[in-house]
Design an enzyme around this catalytic site. Sequence first.
Site, mmCIF file in Angstrom:
data_model
loop_
_atom_site.group_PDB
_atom_site.id
_atom_site.type_symbol
_atom_site.label_atom_id
_atom_site.label_comp_id
_atom_site.label_asym_id
_atom_site.label_seq_id
_atom_site.Cartn_x
_atom_site.Cartn_y
_atom_site.Cartn_z
ATOM 1 N N TYR A 145 0.831 -1.208 0.000
ATOM 2 C CA TYR A 145 0.000 0.000 0.000
ATOM 3 C C TYR A 145 0.865 1.258 0.000
ATOM 4 O O TYR A 145 0.597 2.214 -0.736
ATOM 5 C CB TYR A 145 -0.910 -0.047 1.230
ATOM 6 C CG TYR A 145 -1.987 1.009 1.291
ATOM 7 C CD1 TYR A 145 -3.150 0.881 0.535
ATOM 8 C CD2 TYR A 145 -1.862 2.108 2.134
ATOM 9 C CE1 TYR A 145 -4.163 1.827 0.610
ATOM 10 C CE2 TYR A 145 -2.867 3.058 2.219
ATOM 11 C CZ TYR A 145 -4.010 2.921 1.458
ATOM 12 O OH TYR A 145 -5.006 3.867 1.539
ATOM 13 N N LYS A 149 0.934 4.109 -2.875
ATOM 14 C CA LYS A 149 0.556 5.484 -2.573
ATOM 15 C C LYS A 149 1.712 6.456 -2.786
ATOM 16 O O LYS A 149 1.494 7.626 -3.154
ATOM 17 C CB LYS A 149 0.025 5.575 -1.138
ATOM 18 C CG LYS A 149 -1.315 4.870 -0.951
ATOM 19 C CD LYS A 149 -2.366 5.332 -1.962
ATOM 20 C CE LYS A 149 -3.776 4.945 -1.557
ATOM 21 N NZ LYS A 149 -4.781 5.373 -2.562
#
Length: 244
Positions: A145, A149
């Site tokens: 993640y 991001k």
Amino acid sequence: MARVAIVTGAARGIGAATARRLAADGMSVAVLDLTEADAKPVADDIGGIAVGADVSDTDQVAAAVARVADELGPPTVLVNNAGVTRDNLLFKMTDTDWDTVLGVHLRGAFLMSRAVQGHMVGEKWGRIVNLSSTSALGNRGQANYAAAKAGMQGFTKTLAIELGRFGVTVNAIAPGFIATDMTKATAARIGEDWDGYVAKRAAAIPVARAGEPDDIANAVAFFVGEAAGFVSGQVLYVAGGPKG
């Protein structure tokens, strides 16, 4: 004529709040989620259209954008919000955990942006907003993640350079802790009571509260408006305190 916006991952949470805000601001909104059935309640609520598509699939993205252009007009606002989590420590993280998260977040933003940019260039006006996260700064158990991001931020800055001459701005928003179904799932995964988890997270935030989806929708509304035409390539941390 109303601007046409596509919001991905808009069936719930930040995406749904953003779709509602853009509709309230007078835009025609395509509510895009994995299935049309998932997207339909929000679309019906705001007078938009529901579109089902896997944003990591090239053909589904192309078909979705073509449908929006045909039914609503050229999409000139895109909010790349679709996301999933597959949290785990590195030694436990599977290939599928990695590929799924990078596919939805980063490949999805790439495919959607590539599919709409022609419409924006043709209209000589466009707004792309990519959802990053404070996890881009690093977060235990989120190697996939965090990488996705952080990648969104580099992607944002590059598109801002490439598309600026065509009247298209590209910015990113990096939310901190927001109370959504996704963060509820995180609390459940680590075995914490939701109310206690929210209170603990809020205690570490300078403004002393958890974020709400509308906090992010408000920031999106600024970036996609006429007043933000000289703002591009920026990452705005909406986290209740200093980040970044």
